[in-house]
Design a protein around this motif. Sequence first.
Motif, PDB file in Angstrom:
ATOM      1  N   ARG B  10      27.197  37.875  39.302  1.00  0.00           N
ATOM      2  CA  ARG B  10      27.479  36.956  40.203  1.00  0.00           C
ATOM      3  C   ARG B  10      28.931  36.160  40.003  1.00  0.00           C
ATOM      4  NH1 ARG B  10      25.030  32.323  42.241  1.00  0.00           N
ATOM      5  NH2 ARG B  10      25.387  32.789  44.396  1.00  0.00           N
ATOM      6  N   VAL B  11      29.752  36.308  40.869  1.00  0.00           N
ATOM      7  CA  VAL B  11      31.243  35.822  40.594  1.00  0.00           C
ATOM      8  C   VAL B  11      31.313  34.842  41.978  1.00  0.00           C
ATOM      9  CG1 VAL B  11      33.700  36.195  40.531  1.00  0.00           C
ATOM     10  CG2 VAL B  11      32.126  37.740  39.511  1.00  0.00           C
ATOM     11  N   VAL B  12      31.387  33.598  41.769  1.00  0.00           N
ATOM     12  CA  VAL B  12      31.569  32.787  42.647  1.00  0.00           C
ATOM     13  C   VAL B  12      32.974  31.719  42.666  1.00  0.00           C
ATOM     14  CG1 VAL B  12      30.403  30.736  43.974  1.00  0.00           C
ATOM     15  CG2 VAL B  12      28.907  32.434  42.914  1.00  0.00           C
ATOM     16  N   GLY B  13      33.499  31.726  43.488  1.00  0.00           N
ATOM     17  CA  GLY B  13      34.808  30.802  43.602  1.00  0.00           C
ATOM     18  C   GLY B  13      35.511  30.975  42.432  1.00  0.00           C
ATOM     19  N   LEU B  14      35.775  32.188  41.816  1.00  0.00           N
ATOM     20  CA  LEU B  14      36.890  32.425  40.774  1.00  0.00           C
ATOM     21  C   LEU B  14      38.207  32.191  40.783  1.00  0.00           C
ATOM     22  CD1 LEU B  14      36.662  33.311  37.639  1.00  0.00           C
ATOM     23  CD2 LEU B  14      36.907  35.548  38.365  1.00  0.00           C
ATOM     24  N   THR B  15      38.699  31.021  40.204  1.00  0.00           N
ATOM     25  CA  THR B  15      39.896  30.546  40.307  1.00  0.00           C
ATOM     26  C   THR B  15      40.733  30.536  38.700  1.00  0.00           C
ATOM     27  OG1 THR B  15      39.650  29.441  42.455  1.00  0.00           O
ATOM     28  CG2 THR B  15      41.678  28.912  41.131  1.00  0.00           C
ATOM     29  N   LYS B  16      41.728  31.130  38.608  1.00  0.00           N
ATOM     30  CA  LYS B  16      42.453  31.289  37.420  1.00  0.00           C
ATOM     31  C   LYS B  16      43.956  31.049  37.579  1.00  0.00           C
ATOM     32  CE  LYS B  16      43.366  32.104  33.035  1.00  0.00           C
ATOM     33  NZ  LYS B  16      43.441  31.179  31.954  1.00  0.00           N
ATOM     34  N   GLN B  17      44.492  30.191  36.801  1.00  0.00           N
ATOM     35  CA  GLN B  17      46.235  29.933  36.738  1.00  0.00           C
ATOM     36  C   GLN B  17      46.632  30.175  35.366  1.00  0.00           C
ATOM     37  OE1 GLN B  17      46.719  26.069  38.566  1.00  0.00           O
ATOM     38  NE2 GLN B  17      46.859  27.018  40.547  1.00  0.00           N
ATOM     39  N   TYR B  18      47.693  30.835  35.629  1.00  0.00           N
ATOM     40  CA  TYR B  18      48.683  30.753  34.184  1.00  0.00           C
ATOM     41  C   TYR B  18      49.795  30.051  34.401  1.00  0.00           C
ATOM     42  CZ  TYR B  18      45.950  34.653  32.215  1.00  0.00           C
ATOM     43  OH  TYR B  18      44.810  35.470  31.532  1.00  0.00           O
ATOM     44  N   TYR B  19      50.048  28.906  33.618  1.00  0.00           N
ATOM     45  CA  TYR B  19      51.126  28.296  33.655  1.00  0.00           C
ATOM     46  C   TYR B  19      51.580  27.923  34.999  1.00  0.00           C
ATOM     47  CZ  TYR B  19      51.754  30.287  29.123  1.00  0.00           C
ATOM     48  OH  TYR B  19      51.382  30.748  27.939  1.00  0.00           O
ATOM     49  N   GLY B  20      50.393  27.487  35.886  1.00  0.00           N
ATOM     50  CA  GLY B  20      50.462  26.929  37.084  1.00  0.00           C
ATOM     51  C   GLY B  20      50.721  27.949  38.216  1.00  0.00           C
ATOM     52  N   GLN B  21      50.856  29.060  37.744  1.00  0.00           N
ATOM     53  CA  GLN B  21      50.668  30.300  38.653  1.00  0.00           C
ATOM     54  C   GLN B  21      49.451  30.921  39.084  1.00  0.00           C
ATOM     55  OE1 GLN B  21      54.141  31.500  39.136  1.00  0.00           O
ATOM     56  NE2 GLN B  21      53.692  32.871  40.781  1.00  0.00           N
ATOM     57  N   SER B  22      49.119  30.910  40.163  1.00  0.00           N
ATOM     58  CA  SER B  22      47.717  31.423  40.642  1.00  0.00           C
ATOM     59  C   SER B  22      47.503  32.880  40.596  1.00  0.00           C
ATOM     60  CB  SER B  22      47.275  30.962  42.042  1.00  0.00           C
ATOM     61  OG  SER B  22      46.118  31.604  42.574  1.00  0.00           O
ATOM     62  N   VAL B  23      46.692  33.260  39.581  1.00  0.00           N
ATOM     63  CA  VAL B  23      46.368  34.636  39.431  1.00  0.00           C
ATOM     64  C   VAL B  23      45.026  35.165  40.095  1.00  0.00           C
ATOM     65  CG1 VAL B  23      45.878  36.474  37.598  1.00  0.00           C
ATOM     66  CG2 VAL B  23      47.262  34.652  36.991  1.00  0.00           C
ATOM     67  N   LEU B  24      44.249  34.372  40.187  1.00  0.00           N
ATOM     68  CA  LEU B  24      42.770  34.505  41.115  1.00  0.00           C
ATOM     69  C   LEU B  24      42.566  33.202  41.751  1.00  0.00           C
ATOM     70  CD1 LEU B  24      40.345  36.245  38.424  1.00  0.00           C
ATOM     71  CD2 LEU B  24      41.618  37.314  40.314  1.00  0.00           C
ATOM     72  N   ALA B  25      42.459  33.397  43.081  1.00  0.00           N
ATOM     73  CA  ALA B  25      42.237  32.266  44.028  1.00  0.00           C
ATOM     74  C   ALA B  25      40.874  32.491  44.840  1.00  0.00           C
ATOM     75  CB  ALA B  25      43.200  32.169  45.157  1.00  0.00           C
ATOM     76  N   ASN B  26      39.897  31.705  44.083  1.00  0.00           N
ATOM     77  CA  ASN B  26      38.345  31.479  44.879  1.00  0.00           C
ATOM     78  C   ASN B  26      37.868  33.174  45.233  1.00  0.00           C
ATOM     79  OD1 ASN B  26      36.534  29.957  46.169  1.00  0.00           O
ATOM     80  ND2 ASN B  26      37.263  30.056  48.061  1.00  0.00           N
ATOM     81  N   VAL B  27      37.868  33.956  44.241  1.00  0.00           N
ATOM     82  CA  VAL B  27      37.341  35.032  44.524  1.00  0.00           C
ATOM     83  C   VAL B  27      35.711  35.221  44.341  1.00  0.00           C
ATOM     84  CG1 VAL B  27      37.145  37.357  43.186  1.00  0.00           C
ATOM     85  CG2 VAL B  27      39.207  36.693  43.501  1.00  0.00           C
ATOM     86  N   SER B  28      34.906  35.652  45.276  1.00  0.00           N
ATOM     87  CA  SER B  28      33.555  35.447  44.977  1.00  0.00           C
ATOM     88  C   SER B  28      33.140  37.195  45.368  1.00  0.00           C
ATOM     89  CB  SER B  28      33.054  34.668  45.780  1.00  0.00           C
ATOM     90  OG  SER B  28      33.381  33.585  45.762  1.00  0.00           O
ATOM     91  N   PHE B  29      32.111  37.648  44.684  1.00  0.00           N
ATOM     92  CA  PHE B  29      31.613  38.743  44.915  1.00  0.00           C
ATOM     93  C   PHE B  29      30.105  38.875  43.928  1.00  0.00           C
ATOM     94  CE2 PHE B  29      34.580  40.052  41.596  1.00  0.00           C
ATOM     95  CZ  PHE B  29      33.851  40.815  40.684  1.00  0.00           C
ATOM     96  N   GLU B  30      29.253  39.710  44.542  1.00  0.00           N
ATOM     97  CA  GLU B  30      28.098  39.909  43.838  1.00  0.00           C
ATOM     98  C   GLU B  30      27.971  41.674  43.616  1.00  0.00           C
ATOM     99  OE1 GLU B  30      24.773  38.295  45.773  1.00  0.00           O
ATOM    100  OE2 GLU B  30      25.094  36.415  44.916  1.00  0.00           O
ATOM    101  N   ILE B  31      27.500  41.908  42.619  1.00  0.00           N
ATOM    102  CA  ILE B  31      27.048  43.420  42.335  1.00  0.00           C
ATOM    103  C   ILE B  31      25.666  43.498  41.972  1.00  0.00           C
ATOM    104  CG2 ILE B  31      27.615  45.564  41.050  1.00  0.00           C
ATOM    105  CD1 ILE B  31      30.163  44.095  40.240  1.00  0.00           C
ATOM    106  N   ALA B  32      25.100  44.469  42.911  1.00  0.00           N
ATOM    107  CA  ALA B  32      23.572  44.518  42.614  1.00  0.00           C
ATOM    108  C   ALA B  32      23.093  45.403  41.517  1.00  0.00           C
ATOM    109  CB  ALA B  32      22.676  45.254  44.000  1.00  0.00           C
TER     110      ALA B  32
END
Lengths: 229, 316
Positions: B10-32
């Motif tokens: 389960r990935v919910v609202g995954l957000t990651k920034q490097y030095y203020g630069q957005s790399v992942l913005a609110n990524v959500s998914f599920e894998i059965a």
Amino acid sequence: MSPTRILIRDELMGFAKSKVMLVMWVLLPLIAIAGYLVIPTDAILGGDTGPKLSATAFMGFLMSSLAGTVSALMVAVDIISEKNRKVYELFVIRPIRPDAIIWAKFVAVFTCVTIACVVSLTLGMTIDRIRGTQITGDMLYDAGKVVLALIGVIALSAGVGVLFGVLAKTILVAVILILYVGQNLAIIPMIPMYLGLLPRAFWIAMVISAVLTALLLWGSGRLFRRTEY
Amino acid sequence: MRSVADPLVRVVGLTKQYYGQSVLANVSFEIARGEVFGYIGPNGAGKTTTLKILAGLIRKFDGEVTVAGAHVLKDRAKAHALIGYLPQSAGFQNWRTVESALDTLGELSGVPADLRKRRIPELLERFGLSAARTKKVKELSGGMTQKVGLIQALLHEPELLVLDEPLEGLDPPGRRLLKDIIRERRHAGTTVLFSSHILSDVEDVADRVGILNAGKLATSGSLRELTASFGLPVEIDVELAVVPDPVPFASDRGVTVRGPNQWRVTVPDGGDADALIHSMIERTLAAGGKIRRIGTAEPDLDELFAQYILRPGAAA
């Protein structure tokens, strides 16, 4: 076997098989003894009438000047090169404590360099014995203290190496840090001995070395756990 | 985010920034559980970052990432025991032989000694590396090192395989072997999440794909779902064994002749391909014809990828 023991066992194997340890365990003692035997004794100390420098003392000086720097550089270079080759990704993703990785490195380098020192001093004593010097209890006590002092220096230096290995991104930066900052850190435990003000200064130096090493390893462990890959 | 039944990841609202630069913005998914999920996207889209977060290699991020309910950071040991991970370029210690590297990594994953003794030679044999068993890993080619990396990920038979560009550097037989292994693992109930640039290979093995673009999950679903959601036409290919006269569907809208007994019908966006196939079969049989082959030729992943990534405003 616990993951930490597995890592220590493997790191010991890795360092023991490395070319650096071959040099430290075999070549360096042999070259040092050859140098000692070739150089005229009066050229080393005191002339014809002065005290003669024993092979044991010669090896002790040599190892005290080398052991600290070698252990710091060995561990730092190893950590940085493995970090840069992404070796740790495959370890960190396993159910182990990440800091156990660098503690294992410390134990391996500490053990290997200590063995190198013991080998060199034993060789020195053997040469002295062959050349007719009687090995007295006092001499063994002094040699023991030399080994202990070296162990303190090796532990502290390896701790410094671990810290700079974790902190620095390139080998060059780590080498510069070790040579200019690490060497000064390694002197700290010796201050009581240099000042000669405290009783049992040798043992105080040993305690300071142990405490500083523990602090360096604890700090490095915390930093390493926070490392992102 | 579309929920799946019995999700392992389960990935919910995954957000990651490097030095203020957005790399992942609110990524959500599920894998059965038991699903093969292909994660695709252009260079720099954030695929590797997602996979590294899932593997616990990146610690600072916002959002929630769990494997079998275990948070990848808070329940690190539990999550890690379930994951087999292949990084983009697997690194091994210089002094290690292939066998020693695999043995230690297996031991650290908790694989008992007797099982390691059996499983390591088996996997080396399967990947054609038996002869390289005693060689140092640093002496191997890139493709062979990649295979050693794959073996270490498979060694403890994890519940979740996270593979970052696993097909990279493998020769065609190696790629085929890996795809076979992914299918086998899926059959055994293993969940697989893998990223790749080789879209035809993703298409071959993935049950669902997620298309990541500029740090955002553009879409996810099965190829059929993605085709439908993007409104791409579906094509029906039909080949008759006995051709009736007249051919009952020959004058339908969107029909083109492809050969003496072959036709293609283009079903526009919103059309019901399944219903049309049913109707074509009925009419052909009623007219005395016999069908040799009929089925949909859906757009391939390359086409879908291009539609999602290259269309104007796709990155936004």
